[in-house]
Write an enzyme that holds these catalytic residues in place. Sequence first.
Site, PDB file in Angstrom:
ATOM      1  CB  SER A 187      33.831  30.978  41.322  1.00 33.28           C
ATOM      2  OG  SER A 187      32.679  31.089  42.121  1.00 33.28           O
ATOM      3  CG  ASP A 191      34.226  37.860  45.299  1.00 36.34           C
ATOM      4  OD1 ASP A 191      32.991  37.718  45.358  1.00 36.34           O
ATOM      5  OD2 ASP A 191      34.978  37.036  44.767  1.00 36.34           O
ATOM      6  CG  HIS A 235      32.339  36.123  42.370  1.00 39.73           C
ATOM      7  ND1 HIS A 235      33.234  35.519  43.243  1.00 39.73           N
ATOM      8  CD2 HIS A 235      31.779  35.113  41.655  1.00 39.73           C
ATOM      9  CE1 HIS A 235      33.208  34.208  43.062  1.00 39.73           C
ATOM     10  NE2 HIS A 235      32.336  33.943  42.098  1.00 39.73           N
TER      11      HIS A 235
END
Length: 307
Positions: free
Chosen positions: A172, A249, A277
């Site tokens: 991320s 996601d 996610h």
Amino acid sequence: MHTLLTLLQWLLGVGAALWLLVVAGMALFQSRLVYHPSATVTATPSDIGLAYEPLWIDSAHQETTQRIRAWFVPASGPGTSASPMPAPEGNLARGTVLFCHGNAGNLGHRLETIQILHRLGLNVLAFDYQGYGESSGHPGEEQTRTDALACWDWLVTERGISPKRIILMGRSLGGGVAARLAADLAAQGRQPAALVLESTFTSLPDVGARLYPWLPVRLLARHTYGTLELLPSLARVGLPLLVIHSPEDELVPFDLGQSLYATYQGPKDFLTIQGSHNQGYLLTGPAYDQGLDAFVSRTLTSERNDS
């Protein structure tokens, strides 16, 4: 009719005022929207039976130096000792992963990832950005940049690990941090073995524009983490890249990960995972481990043959 027109004008005025208020709030409190640190570390590698060395690493930013907390988890096997470890690049370590975590929580929330990497026979250095967990200071784009570089320098200088045996991995927001570190190192001629970008965006404004299409996100953005724009410099030095992303996601759209992969002109692989996610690497199960293991094997075998 006049009353209706007046009411519409009033409603538009109120709507515009509220919109401006939201824009001002986003501009003023942007860092709080980007970074969500947790101060309390509730678990350590010893809680999952892994030996580790807790570290304080100095991270210099502008004229200040902050102490950031890091954990070095060797590939030498299970244990609970927190004393300094011997040189890690022994027979049991395939290589070393410098792991850059996402924008929320702290080191205590990364134990599953550490366990997976340990299971693959890799040393792991994971760290908390400034303002996260026990680390001092406050987070920011330049701060995360210097934090990652300080950890790299510790691995190479203090631990004596060859850059050719270090894989940078970011999840991320951490993907943006890892990509920035890779580009900085490549510019200095000391690039790592490879880069892994998991659930990572092309840039933070690209994500913001998807989540808030009714706000001038690109105009307001002070934190950019422009990963896509760094890729040409990494391709020029032939850095192997693994992009990992899930079609499910909900925060970072799958096509942003696809864009990173499609744009990159160097050696590359793409691993499609399943789930949300924050859970994709767990919900995918053995396929995640196997995909990561295959990339590590190809990368580190190649580096060993070149050395």
